[in-house]
Enzyme design. Sequence first.
Site, PDB file in Angstrom:
ATOM      1  CD  GLU A   1      35.177 114.203  53.937  1.00 40.11           C
ATOM      2  OE1 GLU A   1      34.354 115.041  54.397  1.00 40.11           O
ATOM      3  OE2 GLU A   1      35.105 113.735  52.783  1.00 40.11           O
TER       4      GLU A   1
ATOM      5  NE  ARG B   1      28.906 115.976  60.966  1.00 40.52           N
ATOM      6  CZ  ARG B   1      29.016 115.250  59.864  1.00 40.52           C
ATOM      7  NH1 ARG B   1      29.270 115.839  58.709  1.00 40.52           N
ATOM      8  NH2 ARG B   1      28.875 113.948  59.890  1.00 40.52           N
TER       9      ARG B   1
ATOM     10  CB  THR C   1      32.747 119.246  58.518  1.00 40.29           C
ATOM     11  OG1 THR C   1      32.190 118.006  58.081  1.00 40.29           O
ATOM     12  CG2 THR C   1      31.586 120.209  58.787  1.00 40.29           C
TER      13      THR C   1
ATOM     14  CE  LYS D   1      31.516 117.139  50.730  1.00 39.20           C
ATOM     15  NZ  LYS D   1      31.637 117.301  52.199  1.00 39.20           N
TER      16      LYS D   1
END
Length: 317
Positions: A44, A48, A72, A132
């Site tokens: 993953e 960021r 993210t 999630k």
Amino acid sequence: MGILNQVIEQISRIGIIPVIAFNSVEEAVPLCKALVEGGLPAAEVTFRTACAEECIRTIAQQVPDMLLGAGTVLTVDQADRAMAAGAKFIVAPGYDPKVTQHVIDKGGIMMPGTASAGEMQQAINQGCEVVKFFPAEANGGVAMLKNIGAALKGARWMCTGGVNAKNVNDYLGYDQIVAVGGTWMCKSDMIKAGEWDKITAMCKEAVKTMLGFSLAHVGINCENAGQAEKAAKLLCTLFGFDYKPGNSSIFAGSAVECMKAPYLGKNGHIAIATNSLERAIYHLGRQGVEFDESTRKPKAIYLKGEVGGFALHLVQR
């Protein structure tokens, strides 16, 4: 099985999805090759950092064995860029109905971050097959999900945040948890230092911990039921084992199974217990191990071939 389910099934079989924040595109390929060699062919890649999109694109082109996701992801634009670059699933820290619907409408897999039963219910009703749970430990961990799962029986979770080598099996032992995300096998300082061999070793250790192989019992091929009874009673007399007769075999305690008729293996079989049969089949299969599908049961399967005259048998712990 549709493409969405295929990706989720692969995520589940891999079990542990490394979560990575790349510092540069140059790190992407060597890191992912280290992950593949270590038995975790998935990542993953978090948005960021500015290089995330290009890292996903580069990995998709040069390390095709990797199952890539983008993490993210906060906006529709980021989701579009991630999927165009090659991400097969999209993960967000929180639940944004707009971004979630956009990914679903484009045929993608969206795993929005959720922390409460209300968010989970909304995301599932919107069409998310997996949500999630983040941050997992800070929000009550597995105990929290077991309470929620009793009501949301169709919920399936990817858990990230505070998952590590010590508690990974607490999470993966709950059947509504599809996989966990973590950074402990590829921490940022190791990535910056280019310690690829160390990352590979830590991935192998993570897989070993997850699968938890141990000796379950040894099966002895006896010619008939009478010989099986005689052998089992002798072992029980000598060592104080409990005598446990069954339909096709007799157990002497939990360590030795005396078969009432010869089965696979010249001499018998060695049963190896694992925390997850399906994950063990997947990870051993990546190493070239072949299985005898004719022997598959819900919680057991034989490997092809023998070792020292014994067949090998995987059993779900």
